[in-house]
Design a protein around this motif. Structure first.
Motif, PDB file in Angstrom:
ATOM      1  N   SER A   5      36.398  27.649  41.570  1.00 45.26           N
ATOM      2  CA  SER A   5      37.417  28.291  40.752  1.00 45.26           C
ATOM      3  C   SER A   5      37.442  27.768  39.332  1.00 45.26           C
ATOM      4  O   SER A   5      37.847  28.468  38.413  1.00 45.26           O
ATOM      5  N   VAL A   6      37.005  26.530  39.131  1.00 48.76           N
ATOM      6  CA  VAL A   6      36.996  25.961  37.792  1.00 48.76           C
ATOM      7  C   VAL A   6      35.705  25.179  37.628  1.00 48.76           C
ATOM      8  O   VAL A   6      35.091  24.749  38.599  1.00 48.76           O
ATOM      9  N   PRO A   7      35.251  24.985  36.381  1.00 45.09           N
ATOM     10  CA  PRO A   7      34.030  24.207  36.188  1.00 45.09           C
ATOM     11  C   PRO A   7      34.151  22.816  36.788  1.00 45.09           C
ATOM     12  O   PRO A   7      35.180  22.155  36.669  1.00 45.09           O
ATOM     13  N   GLY A   8      33.096  22.363  37.452  1.00 47.22           N
ATOM     14  CA  GLY A   8      33.082  21.043  38.048  1.00 47.22           C
ATOM     15  C   GLY A   8      33.579  20.993  39.470  1.00 47.22           C
ATOM     16  O   GLY A   8      33.394  19.992  40.165  1.00 47.22           O
ATOM     17  N   ALA A  17      44.022  33.319  46.485  1.00 46.85           N
ATOM     18  CA  ALA A  17      43.922  34.615  45.829  1.00 46.85           C
ATOM     19  C   ALA A  17      44.393  34.522  44.388  1.00 46.85           C
ATOM     20  O   ALA A  17      43.814  35.150  43.483  1.00 46.85           O
ATOM     21  N   GLU A  18      45.420  33.723  44.145  1.00 42.47           N
ATOM     22  CA  GLU A  18      45.937  33.570  42.784  1.00 42.47           C
ATOM     23  C   GLU A  18      44.903  32.923  41.870  1.00 42.47           C
ATOM     24  O   GLU A  18      44.675  33.367  40.739  1.00 42.47           O
ATOM     25  N   ALA A  19      44.243  31.878  42.371  1.00 48.49           N
ATOM     26  CA  ALA A  19      43.241  31.200  41.564  1.00 48.49           C
ATOM     27  C   ALA A  19      42.044  32.108  41.285  1.00 48.49           C
ATOM     28  O   ALA A  19      41.502  32.124  40.175  1.00 48.49           O
ATOM     29  N   TYR A  20      41.639  32.848  42.326  1.00 46.69           N
ATOM     30  CA  TYR A  20      40.505  33.738  42.132  1.00 46.69           C
ATOM     31  C   TYR A  20      40.843  34.831  41.121  1.00 46.69           C
ATOM     32  O   TYR A  20      40.039  35.178  40.245  1.00 46.69           O
ATOM     33  N   GLY A  21      42.048  35.366  41.225  1.00 45.43           N
ATOM     34  CA  GLY A  21      42.477  36.380  40.264  1.00 45.43           C
ATOM     35  C   GLY A  21      42.522  35.848  38.853  1.00 45.43           C
ATOM     36  O   GLY A  21      42.113  36.523  37.893  1.00 45.43           O
ATOM     37  N   ALA A  22      43.007  34.605  38.697  1.00 45.72           N
ATOM     38  CA  ALA A  22      43.069  34.007  37.367  1.00 45.72           C
ATOM     39  C   ALA A  22      41.671  33.787  36.802  1.00 45.72           C
ATOM     40  O   ALA A  22      41.429  33.980  35.598  1.00 45.72           O
ATOM     41  N   LEU A  23      40.753  33.364  37.670  1.00 47.18           N
ATOM     42  CA  LEU A  23      39.375  33.154  37.229  1.00 47.18           C
ATOM     43  C   LEU A  23      38.756  34.446  36.724  1.00 47.18           C
ATOM     44  O   LEU A  23      38.145  34.494  35.657  1.00 47.18           O
ATOM     45  N   ARG A  24      38.910  35.515  37.499  1.00 45.14           N
ATOM     46  CA  ARG A  24      38.323  36.791  37.102  1.00 45.14           C
ATOM     47  C   ARG A  24      38.994  37.351  35.854  1.00 45.14           C
ATOM     48  O   ARG A  24      38.339  37.950  34.989  1.00 45.14           O
ATOM     49  N   THR A  25      40.308  37.159  35.726  1.00 46.35           N
ATOM     50  CA  THR A  25      41.013  37.642  34.549  1.00 46.35           C
ATOM     51  C   THR A  25      40.527  36.931  33.293  1.00 46.35           C
ATOM     52  O   THR A  25      40.403  37.540  32.224  1.00 46.35           O
ATOM     53  N   SER A  26      40.206  35.657  33.415  1.00 52.06           N
ATOM     54  CA  SER A  26      39.738  34.902  32.249  1.00 52.06           C
ATOM     55  C   SER A  26      38.393  35.403  31.750  1.00 52.06           C
ATOM     56  O   SER A  26      38.033  35.165  30.594  1.00 52.06           O
ATOM     57  N   ALA A  27      37.646  36.074  32.605  1.00 52.35           N
ATOM     58  CA  ALA A  27      36.332  36.602  32.235  1.00 52.35           C
ATOM     59  C   ALA A  27      36.363  38.102  31.973  1.00 52.35           C
ATOM     60  O   ALA A  27      35.313  38.727  31.845  1.00 52.35           O
TER      61      ALA A  27
END
Length: 365
Positions: A5-8, A17-27
């Motif tokens: 979900s985050v680098p490293g 689901a929230e983290a995955y959504g945030a990751l995709r939204t950032s891209a």
């Protein structure tokens, strides 16, 4: 769901689901759509707008929950007042965040831009155009070669790539900042980068009348699969059929002129040419003859001794060949005659396919 979900973060870590959504939204990227429309002379419709100093194809942003094709249809109504079905994609372009020159305040993240085929519009359809009260200040149909002068560099590259994809007819081109990721023969030769010469003389499916001088002799030369030979100038990207002006050594014989020109320009040997028809040029008046023949051999590529030009030799359907020229609506009559000639030779009717180049070292047909 198991991905990082985050680098490293270690691979295999479970994501919420929230983290995955945030990751995709950032891209996330913007999504846009445009429509490539031509008239019966092969010229491209461009719009003059009041909010930038370059022209645009018809189109705009894709709204939330809207498909790119639906957005293209909506934009045609909003910008041109025309209702048309738009369902064939010509190109999908990945537009990088730093390629547009957008102001920093816009925070442009990059864009996926679809180019759809709006088709060929006749005078009646063009007459239906009604511009909105703002944004679109005018439209014009322009030569493809003028697109780099009127559009931004990336917009012009995208439009020309889409136009070449339309000619090829083999599916949507994938682009990165307007550059094809898998360039075709037409892309490599940069076809349509220079203005086409208008050749809108009326077609005559008959013998040349006695007393009408024959100025030029051009040939529709068929490969065994029913496609025809087109020559593309390596230095210009301009297309032509094999042939040229009759010379004294041809003894006023159009067939002799075509055999000579086919070998000098294209290094090909052909069967005995047969008469197809002629174009009536009232400026002489004079006839510009069209013949047809089979290709029998191609020799290694060489320079035309008369012009110093080296041509790329490509095979295309008759319809694809016509799209490289400015013949106007009357060109359709000549294409019908070409198909009748192909049938007389017992050759198949080829389906539209990617334009291909003859082997540089030569071949036997």
């Amino acid at each position: 769901m198991t991905t990082t979900s985050v680098p490293g973060e270690q691979p295999g870590t479970a994501m919420t689901a929230e983290a995955y959504g945030a990751l995709r939204t950032s891209a996330a990227l913007w999504v846009g759509t445009s429509v490539l429309i031509t008239n019966q002379f092969g010229q491209v419709l461009v719009q003059h707008v009041d909010y930038r100093d370059t022209c645009l194809l018809a189109g705009g942003a894709v709204d939330k929950g809207e498909s790119p094709a639906r957005a293209a249809t909506r934009e045609l109504v909003e910008e041109l007042g025309v209702t048309a079905t738009v369902d064939r994609c010509l190109a999908v372009d990945w537009v990088s965040a730093d390629s547009s020159g957008a102001p920093a305040a816009m925070r442009f993240p990059g864009e996926i831009l679809h180019v759809f085929d709006g088709g060929v519009w006749d005078d009646d359809r063009i007459g239906e155009i009604r511009l909105p009260p703002s944004e679109i200040t005018g439209i014009e149909f322009v030569e493809p070669a003028r697109l780099p002068d009127l559009l931004s560099p990336s917009d012009a590259r995208r439009a020309l790539s889409a136009l070449r994809a339309r000619i090829n007819g083999s599916g949507a081109a994938l682009l990165e900042d307007g550059h094809p990721t898998a360039p075709t023969t037409l892309d490599r030769l940069e076809v349509l980068r220079t203005p086409r010469k208008p050749q809108r003389w009326p077609w005559q499916a008959a013998s040349v009348p006695s007393g009408l001088p024959v100025r030029q002799s051009w040939g529709w030369l068929f490969a065994p699969d029913g496609r025809v030979l087109v020559l593309i100038g390596q230095d210009t990207g301009s297309g032509c059929l094999p042939g040229g002006t009759l010379e004294p050594g041809d003894h006023n014989d159009p067939a002799a002129a075509l055999r000579r020109e086919a070998y000098e320009e294209a290094q090909v040997l052909i069967s005995d040419p047969l008469h197809l028809g002629y174009l009536y040029d009232a400026s002489g008046p004079q006839a510009r003859v069209r013949l047809y023949a089979r290709l029998t051999h191609s020799r290694p590529v060489a320079r035309d001794p008369a012009t110093g030009q080296t041509y790329a030799r490509v095979l295309a359907t008759a319809e694809q060949a016509a799209e490289l020229f400015d013949w106007g609506p009357d060109g359709a009559h000549q294409i019908r005659a070409v198909h009748a000639a192909r049938a007389r030779l017992g050759l198949p009717n080829p389906q539209r396919q990617t334009v291909t180049e003859l082997p540089a070292q030569g071949s036997i047909f």
